[in-house]
Design an enzyme around this catalytic site. Structure first.
Site, PDB file in Angstrom:
ATOM      1  N   ASP A   1      -2.532  -3.240  -5.644  1.00  0.00           N
ATOM      2  CA  ASP A   1      -1.545  -4.325  -5.625  1.00  0.00           C
ATOM      3  C   ASP A   1      -1.891  -5.328  -4.513  1.00  0.00           C
ATOM      4  OD1 ASP A   1      -0.804  -2.756  -3.495  1.00  0.00           O
ATOM      5  OD2 ASP A   1       1.318  -2.611  -4.025  1.00  0.00           O
ATOM      6  N   SER A   2      -3.000  -5.081  -3.803  1.00  0.00           N
ATOM      7  CA  SER A   2      -3.591  -6.107  -2.934  1.00  0.00           C
ATOM      8  C   SER A   2      -3.924  -7.341  -3.769  1.00  0.00           C
ATOM      9  CB  SER A   2      -4.861  -5.567  -2.255  1.00  0.00           C
ATOM     10  OG  SER A   2      -5.709  -4.951  -3.207  1.00  0.00           O
TER      11      SER A   2
ATOM     12  N   ASP B   1      -2.619   0.701  -9.211  1.00  0.00           N
ATOM     13  CA  ASP B   1      -1.460   0.809  -8.323  1.00  0.00           C
ATOM     14  C   ASP B   1      -0.153   0.610  -9.072  1.00  0.00           C
ATOM     15  OD1 ASP B   1      -2.022   1.498  -5.722  1.00  0.00           O
ATOM     16  OD2 ASP B   1      -2.339  -0.548  -5.033  1.00  0.00           O
TER      17      ASP B   1
ATOM     18  N   LYS C   1      -1.744   5.082  -8.656  1.00  0.00           N
ATOM     19  CA  LYS C   1      -1.554   5.333  -7.230  1.00  0.00           C
ATOM     20  C   LYS C   1      -0.179   4.829  -6.823  1.00  0.00           C
ATOM     21  CE  LYS C   1      -3.752   2.943  -3.816  1.00  0.00           C
ATOM     22  NZ  LYS C   1      -2.584   2.305  -3.146  1.00  0.00           N
TER      23      LYS C   1
ATOM     24  N   GLU D   1       2.671   4.745  -3.246  1.00  0.00           N
ATOM     25  CA  GLU D   1       2.749   4.877  -1.790  1.00  0.00           C
ATOM     26  C   GLU D   1       3.934   5.749  -1.400  1.00  0.00           C
ATOM     27  OE1 GLU D   1       2.913   0.957  -0.065  1.00  0.00           O
ATOM     28  OE2 GLU D   1       1.086   0.303  -1.089  1.00  0.00           O
TER      29      GLU D   1
ATOM     30  N   GLU E   1      -4.492   5.129   4.970  1.00  0.00           N
ATOM     31  CA  GLU E   1      -4.756   3.766   5.426  1.00  0.00           C
ATOM     32  C   GLU E   1      -4.314   3.581   6.879  1.00  0.00           C
ATOM     33  OE1 GLU E   1      -3.526   0.670   2.750  1.00  0.00           O
ATOM     34  OE2 GLU E   1      -3.932  -0.918   4.202  1.00  0.00           O
TER      35      GLU E   1
HETATM   36  O1  KIV Z   1      -3.769  -2.331  -2.888  1.00  0.00           O
HETATM   37  C1  KIV Z   1      -4.830  -1.910  -2.414  1.00  0.00           C
HETATM   38  O2  KIV Z   1      -5.895  -2.547  -2.512  1.00  0.00           O
HETATM   39  C2  KIV Z   1      -4.807  -0.625  -1.729  1.00  0.00           C
HETATM   40  C3  KIV Z   1      -6.013  -0.261  -0.919  1.00  0.00           C
HETATM   41  C4  KIV Z   1      -6.052  -1.074   0.301  1.00  0.00           C
HETATM   42  C5  KIV Z   1      -6.069   1.190  -0.640  1.00  0.00           C
HETATM   43  O3  KIV Z   1      -3.850   0.083  -1.802  1.00  0.00           O
END
Ligand code: KIV
Length: 275
Positions: free
Chosen positions: A44-45, A83, A113, A115, A182
């Site tokens: 989600d970056s 994510d 993924k 968090e 992280e």
């Molecule tokens: O969103 C993302 O790119 C991430 C990585 C930084 C692990 O969660």
């Protein structure tokens, strides 16, 4: 060879390091796959490095599905992890399973993924029970940026370090197949890596993790808004792109592009018959 969650487990057992990079589009995913990287994370970056937000909080399920599906079309051997965006799993176990399912069905993710630690273990358990592999994410979890008061290293003090170790045990017990760490001190990441039986993937967590992940725009020096200490720039692609864009602009302006070799021919006597 196709990377799967089994490959990840075997790598941990054999002590082989795992590589992961983010990607958000077909062309980049194809290049990363061809380079033999074990996994792609559609992170989600995306919100920051592709969509230009200041954090990841505004990213939607539709954004993640759209980019995950594009990446899926570009890969062959790489494991695709997508994510779960902010508020797609925190609200309830039901929402978590429905949204993880959408990432698999519509976004063609092979794992998701999310968090968090103990507070999301019911969600991890339920998603895994629906046969969707889950990668956990602890330490600096960017969706909690407002609760943390900024992007800061996590787990430095004794209580915070103990909490992180306990959370790592909890997400493993809930069924996560891997754990992203992280911005965690190197020594603590090593302790967590020795403690859990699932592979740890570090970003700003030192070389003792079982694998590493970076945002590809960071490692190619394409995103200048922030440069965390843990980023190594493997190439100056941002500079190369800027130079190429400027060369193109100049050649268009002075008429040297396009050249004869870039044009199509026709029988020009036809032109005489046009009216
Ligand atoms: O969103 C993302 O790119 C991430 C990585 C930084 C692990 O969660």
């Amino acid at each position: 060879m196709k990377n799967t969650v089994v490959t990840f487990q075997e790598a941990k057992q054999k002590g082989e390091k795992l590589s992961m990079l983010t990607a958000y589009d077909y062309s980049t995913a194809k290049l990363i796959d061809e380079a033999g990287v074990n996994a792609i994370l559609v992170g989600d970056s995306l919100g920051m490095v592709v969509l230009g937000y200041e954090d990841t909080l505004s990213v939607t399920m539709e954004d993640m599905i759209h980019h995950s599906a594009a990446v899926a079309r570009g890969i062959k051997d790489t494991l695709l992890i997508t994510d779960m965006p902010f508020m797609s799993y925190q609200t309830s176990v039901y929402d978590a399973v429905v949204n993880a399912g959408r990432l698999v069905k519509e976004g063609r993710a092979q794992a998701v993924k999310l968090e968090g630690g103990k507070e999301v273990c019911p969600q991890i358990r339920a998603i895994v029970n629906a046969s969707i592999p889950v990668c956990a994410h602890l330490g600096l979890t960017p969706q909690s940026v407002n609760a943390f008061g900024g992007f800061k290293v996590q787990g430095k003090g004794e209580a915070a370090a103990q909490k992180l170790l306990d959370e790592a045990r909890a997400v493993e017990e809930a069924g996560a197949f891997a754990l992203v760490l992280e911005c965690v001190p190197k020594a603590l990441a090593e302790k967590i890596t020795e403690t859990v039986h699932i592979p740890t993937i570090g970003i700003g967590a030192g070389a003792g993790c079982d694998g590493q992940v970076l945002v590809y725009q960071d490692m190619l020096a394409m995103y200048a808004n922030m440069k965390p200490k843990f980023v190594k720039q493997f190439a100056q692609v941002g500079e190369e792109m800027r130079n190429a864009f400027a060369a193109y602009r100049k050649e268009v302006a002075d008429g040297t592009f396009p050249g004869e070799e870039h044009t199509f021919k026709m029988d020009e006597s036809i032109l005489d018959r046009l009216y």
